[in-house]
Design an enzyme around this catalytic site. Structure first.
Site, PDB file in Angstrom:
ATOM      1  N   HIS A 190       4.270  24.079 -51.557  1.00 52.58           N
ATOM      2  CA  HIS A 190       4.799  25.227 -52.294  1.00 52.58           C
ATOM      3  C   HIS A 190       5.645  24.678 -53.433  1.00 52.58           C
ATOM      4  O   HIS A 190       6.315  23.653 -53.275  1.00 52.58           O
ATOM      5  CB  HIS A 190       5.676  26.111 -51.407  1.00 52.58           C
ATOM      6  CG  HIS A 190       4.927  26.819 -50.323  1.00 52.58           C
ATOM      7  ND1 HIS A 190       4.215  27.972 -50.525  1.00 52.58           N
ATOM      8  CD2 HIS A 190       4.793  26.528 -48.999  1.00 52.58           C
ATOM      9  CE1 HIS A 190       3.672  28.371 -49.391  1.00 52.58           C
ATOM     10  NE2 HIS A 190       4.003  27.509 -48.451  1.00 52.58           N
TER      11      HIS A 190
ATOM     12  N   ASN B 172      -6.925  29.998 -46.548  1.00 50.80           N
ATOM     13  CA  ASN B 172      -5.971  31.101 -46.790  1.00 50.80           C
ATOM     14  C   ASN B 172      -5.532  31.168 -48.252  1.00 50.80           C
ATOM     15  O   ASN B 172      -4.352  31.097 -48.581  1.00 50.80           O
ATOM     16  CB  ASN B 172      -4.757  31.003 -45.856  1.00 50.80           C
ATOM     17  CG  ASN B 172      -3.973  29.716 -46.006  1.00 50.80           C
ATOM     18  OD1 ASN B 172      -4.524  28.675 -46.343  1.00 50.80           O
ATOM     19  ND2 ASN B 172      -2.676  29.783 -45.736  1.00 50.80           N
TER      20      ASN B 172
ATOM     21  N   ASP C  64      -1.585  19.560 -41.710  1.00 54.88           N
ATOM     22  CA  ASP C  64      -1.073  20.868 -42.149  1.00 54.88           C
ATOM     23  C   ASP C  64      -0.193  20.695 -43.385  1.00 54.88           C
ATOM     24  O   ASP C  64       0.788  21.413 -43.574  1.00 54.88           O
ATOM     25  CB  ASP C  64      -0.312  21.586 -41.034  1.00 54.88           C
ATOM     26  CG  ASP C  64      -0.052  23.063 -41.350  1.00 54.88           C
ATOM     27  OD1 ASP C  64      -0.752  23.630 -42.207  1.00 54.88           O
ATOM     28  OD2 ASP C  64       0.869  23.644 -40.735  1.00 54.88           O
TER      29      ASP C  64
END
EC number: 3.5.2.3
Length: 347
Positions: free
Chosen positions: A252, A42, A248
Site C-alpha cells: 500500500h 482482489n 502475502d
C-alpha cells in the site's frame, strides 16, 4: 555454520502485485527471487473469470524485467455468483490454477466476496471435479467476533464443513496465524495444506503494539501472540509437505498505511527469501528452508519444482527506507533496518 546457502529457485504461493503503474515495481521485486507466484485476484474490480485473468496475466508479463522468465499463476475471485461453468472455463485455460475464497469484508478489496459458504457449493463441486485448488482467507467477519479470534472461529464454523463436504478438493489455508490452524492442517487429509508468511514467523502482536502503534506491521489476518508465532515456526521448520511459502506481500502507498485508518498489508517481496532465512535460522533449521520454499508448494499444486537455483549469503545489509510504487512510495517491512542474509545477484 555455512555463510552460503544455495536452494532450488523458490516460488511464492500467495502474493499481491496490484495493477497499473505499480506493476513494473512489484513484478520486478517478485521476479528477482521467485520462479512462479500465485497472483491474488482482489483487484478493483476483482478477477472473476478466465478472460479477466488472462488480461491481468498479460499486464503482469508485460511488466517483467528484460530477460525474466517469471511465471504468474492466476487465480479466480469467488463470488456468490460464480458458476460451475466459470470454473470449468478457467481450468481449461491452462493458466488459472486456483480460485480464492474471500469472506465478504475480511480484507482489502473483499467487498465482492462470498456472503455465505453454501452459495459457492456448486462452484466448489466443479473445482473438485476438474482439480482446481481452493485458496481460503480463513476469517469470519461478524462484528461481535474479536479480531484475534476470527481465524479459529472460521475453522470451527466453516472450514471443517468444507473439507468434510468436498474430501477430494485440494484446499490451501492461506497465511495461517494460529496454533489452531496448524493443528487443523496437520490433522486434515493430504488434500489440505497451508501457506505461512515471513512476517508471521518473525513477529507477533507485541512488535505491532508495544511502545507505539507500528502501522507497517498491520496485516490481516492480524499478528497474534507469541505462542501462536512459535506454533507457526514449528510448522514451517518441521519438514512437513503440508506447509509452504506464501509471502502475502501486500503493498500500500505510504500515505494509506500511515493513516488514522490505515490499510492492512506488509510489503516483503523486496527481500522475502532473506526474511524467511532469518526465521529458519532462529530455529537452526536452514536445512529445511528449501523444502518449505521450493519443493512443498509445487508438489501440492502438481507442478514440477524449478530446476535453477538461487544463493543466499550471510552478508548484513540495510533495507531501503522506501521503495518506488508507481508515482508514490511504499515502506517495506524492516525499512531502514539490518537484514542478515542477502540474495546473491548473478551478472
Amino acid at each position: 555454520m555455512s555463510d552460503r546457502l544455495t536452494l532450488l529457485r523458490p516460488d511464492d504461493w500467495h502474493i499481491h502485485l496490484r495493477d497499473g503503474a505499480v506493476l513494473p515495481h512489484t513484478v520486478a521485486d517478485v521476479a528477482r527471487t521467485f520462479g512462479r507466484a500465485i497472483i491474488m485476484p482482489n483487484l478493483v474490480p476483482p478477477v472473476r473469470n478466465a478472460q479477466q485473468a488472462d488480461a491481468y496475466r498479460q499486464r503482469i508479463l508485460a511488466a517483467r524485467p528484460a530477460g525474466s522468465r517469471f511465471e504468474p499463476l492466476m487465480v479466480l475471485y469467488l463470488t456468490d455468483q460464480t458458476t460451475p461453468e466459470d470454473i470449468r472455463t478457467a481450468k481449461a485455460s491452462g493458466f488459472v490454477h486456483a480460485a480464492k475464497l474471500y469472506p465478504a469484508g475480511a480484507t482489502t478489496n473483499s467487498d465482492s466476496g462470498v456472503t455465505s459458504i453454501d452459495k459457492i457449493f456448486p462452484a466448489l463441486e466443479a473445482m473438485a471435479e476438474v482439480g482446481m485448488l481452493l485458496l481460503v482467507h480463513g476469517e469470519v467477519t461478524r462484528g461481535e467476533i474479536d479480531v484475534f479470534d476470527r481465524e479459529k472461529v472460521f475453522i470451527d464454523e466453516h472450514l471443517r464443513r468444507v473439507v468434510e463436504r468436498f474430501p477430494t478438493l485440494k484446499v490451501v489455508f492461506e497465511h495461517i496465524t494460529t496454533g489452531e490452524a496448524v493443528q487443523f492442517v496437520n490433522e486434515a487429509s493430504a488434500n489440505v495444506a497451508a501457506t505461512i508468511t515471513a512476517h508471521h514467523l518473525l513477529y507477533n502482536r507485541n512488535h505491532m503494539l508495544v511502545g507505539g502503534i507500528r502501522p507497517h506491521f498491520y496485516c490481516l489476518p492480524i499478528l497474534k501472540r507469541n505462542t501462536h508465532q512459535a506454533s507457526l515456526l514449528d510448522a514451517a521448520t518441521s519438514g512437513s509437505g503440508k506447509f509452504f511459502l506464501g509471502t502475502d506481500s501486500a503493498p500500500h502507498a505510504q500515505h494509506a498505511k500511515e493513516n488514522a485508518c490505515g490499510c492492512a498489508g506488509c510489503y516483503t517481496a523486496y527481500a522475502a527469501i532473506e526474511l524467511y532465512a532469518e526465521a529458519f535460522e532462529q530455529r537452526n533449521a536452514l536445512d529445511k528452508l528449501e523444502g518449505f520454499a521450493s519443493l512443498h508448494g509445487p508438489a501440492f499444486y502438481g507442478l514440477p519444482a524449478n530446476q535453477d537455483t538461487i544463493t543466499l549469503v550471510r552478508d548484513e545489509w540495510t533495507a531501503p527506507a522506501s521503495l518506488p510504487f508507481g508515482e508514490l512510495t511504499v515502506i517495506p517491512l524492516r525499512a531502514g533496518e539490518k537484514l542478515r542474509w542477502r540474495l546473491e545477484e548473478h551478472a
